[in-house]
Enzyme design. Sequence first.
Site, PDB file in Angstrom:
ATOM      1  CG  HIS A 134      -2.046  -0.941   1.177  1.00  0.00           C
ATOM      2  ND1 HIS A 134      -2.792  -1.131   0.045  1.00  0.00           N
ATOM      3  CD2 HIS A 134      -2.571  -1.760   2.129  1.00  0.00           C
ATOM      4  CE1 HIS A 134      -3.727  -2.041   0.292  1.00  0.00           C
ATOM      5  NE2 HIS A 134      -3.614  -2.436   1.538  1.00  0.00           N
ATOM      6  NE  ARG A 288     -18.960  -1.392   1.455  1.00  0.00           N
ATOM      7  CZ  ARG A 288     -19.834  -0.525   0.926  1.00  0.00           C
ATOM      8  NH1 ARG A 288     -21.055  -0.487   1.391  1.00  0.00           N
ATOM      9  NH2 ARG A 288     -19.484   0.310  -0.035  1.00  0.00           N
TER      10      ARG A 288
HETATM   11  P1  A3P Z   1     -16.851  -1.739  -1.401  1.00  0.00           P
HETATM   12  O1  A3P Z   1     -16.633  -1.521   0.062  1.00  0.00           O
HETATM   13  O2  A3P Z   1     -17.156  -0.489  -2.138  1.00  0.00           O
HETATM   14  O3  A3P Z   1     -17.846  -2.800  -1.679  1.00  0.00           O
HETATM   15  P2  A3P Z   1      -9.632  -3.642  -0.976  1.00  0.00           P
HETATM   16  O4  A3P Z   1      -9.578  -5.038  -1.460  1.00  0.00           O
HETATM   17  O5  A3P Z   1      -8.591  -2.764  -1.601  1.00  0.00           O
HETATM   18  O6  A3P Z   1      -9.650  -3.585   0.505  1.00  0.00           O
HETATM   19  O7  A3P Z   1     -11.002  -3.012  -1.507  1.00  0.00           O
HETATM   20  C1  A3P Z   1     -12.214  -3.478  -1.004  1.00  0.00           C
HETATM   21  C2  A3P Z   1     -13.286  -3.095  -1.985  1.00  0.00           C
HETATM   22  O8  A3P Z   1     -13.229  -3.970  -3.122  1.00  0.00           O
HETATM   23  C3  A3P Z   1     -14.669  -3.269  -1.390  1.00  0.00           C
HETATM   24  O9  A3P Z   1     -15.480  -2.285  -2.019  1.00  0.00           O
HETATM   25  C4  A3P Z   1     -15.023  -4.667  -1.830  1.00  0.00           C
HETATM   26  O10 A3P Z   1     -16.399  -4.964  -1.809  1.00  0.00           O
HETATM   27  C5  A3P Z   1     -14.453  -4.680  -3.231  1.00  0.00           C
HETATM   28  N1  A3P Z   1     -14.185  -6.038  -3.705  1.00  0.00           N
HETATM   29  C6  A3P Z   1     -13.615  -7.064  -3.030  1.00  0.00           C
HETATM   30  N2  A3P Z   1     -13.560  -8.158  -3.785  1.00  0.00           N
HETATM   31  C7  A3P Z   1     -14.105  -7.830  -4.979  1.00  0.00           C
HETATM   32  C8  A3P Z   1     -14.352  -8.558  -6.172  1.00  0.00           C
HETATM   33  N3  A3P Z   1     -14.028  -9.831  -6.270  1.00  0.00           N
HETATM   34  N4  A3P Z   1     -14.936  -7.907  -7.194  1.00  0.00           N
HETATM   35  C9  A3P Z   1     -15.279  -6.596  -7.096  1.00  0.00           C
HETATM   36  N5  A3P Z   1     -15.078  -5.868  -5.991  1.00  0.00           N
HETATM   37  C10 A3P Z   1     -14.491  -6.471  -4.937  1.00  0.00           C
END
Ligand code: A3P
Length: 322
Positions: A134, A288
């Site tokens: 990150h 989410r």
């Molecule tokens: P939301 O909270 O808007 O739903 P990170 O992985 O960087 O922590 O980001 C998390 C975000 O990516 C969350 O967004 C999550 O729901 C979404 N996310 C996780 N897995 C995903 C997938 N397979 N396809 C699309 N979005 C995904």
Amino acid sequence: VDVDATPVRPPTELAAAVSALPAGVSYGQPMRCYGGTWVFESWAQGVVAMHRGGLVPRAGDVLLASLPKSGTTWLKALAFATMARRACPPPASPDHPLRRLNPHDCVPLLDRLFAAGRDALLDELPSPRLMCTHMPLSLLPPAVADGNSNTKIIYICRDQKDRLVSIWHFRKRNVPDLLLQEVYESICDGTGFAGPVWDHLLGYWRASKIDLGRVLFLKYEEVLRDPVNTVRELAQFVGQPFSDTEEEAGIVAEIVKLCSLESLRSQKANKEGIQGVYIKFSHDSYFRKGVEGDWRNHMTPKMGEHLDSIMREKFDGSGLTI
Ligand code: A3P
């Protein structure tokens, strides 16, 4: 890589260096500003150690990079399934590792590994190593960040308004009374974790413009629109393009299906379990809504426009739009 089942980094001479850094607090977490970037105080020694050369590049290394909540988990799953496809059972198989492991256990987060003092594990990873950070490009060791480095970097970014809402939901799990306004302000003033966000984004963006073969710059919204093409692009970028036989066998679509939000969310390993060294997050909190535009359900148009205007101003002249 089991990072969490281990003792934390023992105090080192870096403690003195960290204690001299500017301090702050973000959502209840003590923060330090190192090299212009805000990081958790508990991670700061590790971040300094990594930046000072702790990560020794190896030929074939692929590094995923993002600001948290930009789609990192998804990118980890897609990149892992793509790069490990010859060593693993097919994506449709019930034995595929992503059906029993959280994507974060398949692709180590360097920042956390260094924070835990477990960076020696990196030597044990088979080549080509797939890792994640990150941290901004400026905090990667010069041997990795340098234009001559042969570490390939895949960066994913996301509309900051949706990212903000995602952060809020995620962090509220540990800080139930966290206000969206607090997250908003920390993004606008650049003091959120790994911020300022514009420096983070511009560092990787500019590098991607200088050398297309070294940094692949992805946007979450574009991946949402065309995940199949993203997987092809990703495979090509890491030097493992899909063969005609793989295309005909539908492997790309199988990878996309395995890594879809619904598929990942339904795996047992992602429904239960927690991870984290200093701050714990449950596996299910990484999955989410996964949509574009959720910010409209939580922010006023005025707030959205203000955040957009900050980004427009910071990105002015760079060609970057998000
Ligand atoms: P939301 O909270 O808007 O739903 P990170 O992985 O960087 O922590 O980001 C998390 C975000 O990516 C969350 O967004 C999550 O729901 C979404 N996310 C996780 N897995 C995903 C997938 N397979 N396809 C699309 N979005 C995904």
